[in-house]
Motif scaffolding. Sequence first.
Motif, short mmCIF file in Angstrom:
data_model
loop_
_atom_site.label_atom_id
_atom_site.label_comp_id
_atom_site.label_asym_id
_atom_site.label_seq_id
_atom_site.Cartn_x
_atom_site.Cartn_y
_atom_site.Cartn_z
N ALA A 21 -16.09 -41.46 13.75
CA ALA A 21 -15.11 -41.13 15.17
C ALA A 21 -15.91 -41.97 16.08
O ALA A 21 -15.56 -42.64 17.17
N LEU A 22 -17.42 -42.06 16.10
CA LEU A 22 -18.07 -42.67 16.99
C LEU A 22 -18.22 -44.25 17.03
O LEU A 22 -17.94 -44.84 18.00
N ASN A 23 -18.13 -44.51 15.62
CA ASN A 23 -18.04 -46.07 15.60
C ASN A 23 -16.41 -46.57 16.11
O ASN A 23 -16.44 -47.68 16.70
N LEU A 24 -15.37 -46.03 15.70
CA LEU A 24 -14.22 -46.13 16.25
C LEU A 24 -14.10 -46.30 17.62
O LEU A 24 -13.34 -47.15 18.18
N LYS A 25 -14.69 -45.11 18.22
CA LYS A 25 -14.52 -45.16 19.93
C LYS A 25 -15.28 -46.36 20.42
O LYS A 25 -14.93 -46.65 21.47
N MET A 26 -16.53 -46.93 19.79
CA MET A 26 -17.19 -47.82 20.55
C MET A 26 -16.72 -48.99 20.13
O MET A 26 -16.59 -49.87 21.20
N HIS A 27 -15.71 -49.19 19.23
CA HIS A 27 -15.08 -50.63 19.07
C HIS A 27 -13.62 -50.48 19.50
O HIS A 27 -12.93 -51.58 19.73
N GLY A 62 -23.45 -46.58 15.02
CA GLY A 62 -23.15 -45.15 14.47
C GLY A 62 -24.51 -44.47 14.19
O GLY A 62 -25.70 -44.99 14.68
N PHE A 63 -24.26 -43.62 13.38
CA PHE A 63 -25.60 -42.75 13.00
C PHE A 63 -26.18 -43.89 11.76
O PHE A 63 -25.72 -44.33 10.97
N ASN A 64 -27.51 -44.03 11.89
CA ASN A 64 -28.34 -44.88 11.12
C ASN A 64 -29.08 -44.05 10.02
O ASN A 64 -29.80 -42.95 10.42
N VAL A 65 -28.79 -44.14 8.68
CA VAL A 65 -29.65 -43.35 7.97
C VAL A 65 -30.51 -43.87 7.16
O VAL A 65 -30.35 -44.79 6.25
N TYR A 66 -31.89 -43.81 7.72
CA TYR A 66 -33.12 -44.46 7.15
C TYR A 66 -33.08 -45.92 7.16
O TYR A 66 -33.52 -46.53 6.37
N ASN A 67 -32.44 -46.36 8.24
CA ASN A 67 -32.30 -47.96 8.05
C ASN A 67 -31.69 -48.38 6.87
O ASN A 67 -31.80 -49.59 6.79
N PHE A 69 -28.30 -47.85 5.74
CA PHE A 69 -26.80 -47.99 6.23
C PHE A 69 -26.27 -47.09 7.23
O PHE A 69 -27.17 -46.26 7.62
N THR A 70 -25.28 -47.77 8.04
CA THR A 70 -24.75 -47.07 9.54
C THR A 70 -23.47 -46.09 9.03
O THR A 70 -22.67 -46.58 8.07
N VAL A 71 -23.29 -45.02 9.26
CA VAL A 71 -22.12 -44.20 9.01
C VAL A 71 -21.18 -44.64 9.87
O VAL A 71 -21.13 -44.36 11.11
N ASP A 72 -20.13 -45.34 9.41
CA ASP A 72 -18.90 -45.79 9.68
C ASP A 72 -17.63 -45.33 8.94
O ASP A 72 -17.81 -44.64 8.23
N THR A 73 -16.59 -45.96 9.17
CA THR A 73 -15.39 -45.69 8.46
C THR A 73 -15.44 -46.13 6.84
O THR A 73 -14.95 -45.34 6.08
N SER A 74 -16.25 -47.01 6.69
CA SER A 74 -16.63 -47.55 5.17
C SER A 74 -17.21 -46.51 4.49
O SER A 74 -17.28 -46.38 3.03
N THR A 75 -18.04 -45.68 5.20
CA THR A 75 -18.97 -44.65 4.44
C THR A 75 -17.89 -43.68 3.75
O THR A 75 -18.47 -43.29 2.69
#
Length: 126
Positions: A21-27, A62-67, A69-75
């Motif tokens: 949701a954060l990734n979609l709202k930002m774009h 988005g949320f970065n997981v230990y550098n 990957f970033t949690v986005d819709t593809s996650t």
Amino acid sequence: MAALFLCFVLYLVVITLTGSALNLKMHEPVDFLFRLDVQRMTGKGSEIVSAFLSRVQGAPIGFNVYNLFTVDTSTIMMICGTILTYTLVIVQFQPVQLAASSSTDRPPAVTSAYTEHQAYVNTTDI
């Protein structure tokens, strides 16, 4: 134990959906900003729009997981694909239960090999 597993799965789902949701709202405003006429803006306004567009199109947001990957819709698709793959591997390598107690229950190749062996044993015992 089941409650702990359920809490972990629920936590994973909430984090993934929040990151998506954060990734979609930002774009969301990107399409609108691309349609703006930058030539008619002031210098400061065009700098702000350009900086925002370069930030959105640069590194993933988005949320970065230990550098890693970033949690986005593809996650979400990545997690579902991983679960499906491991499920198929587990199902594929389950042991097969053989209930062959008589020669009629054996597969044809095993039955023919068994009868050939018995014939060999019977001829050599003489």
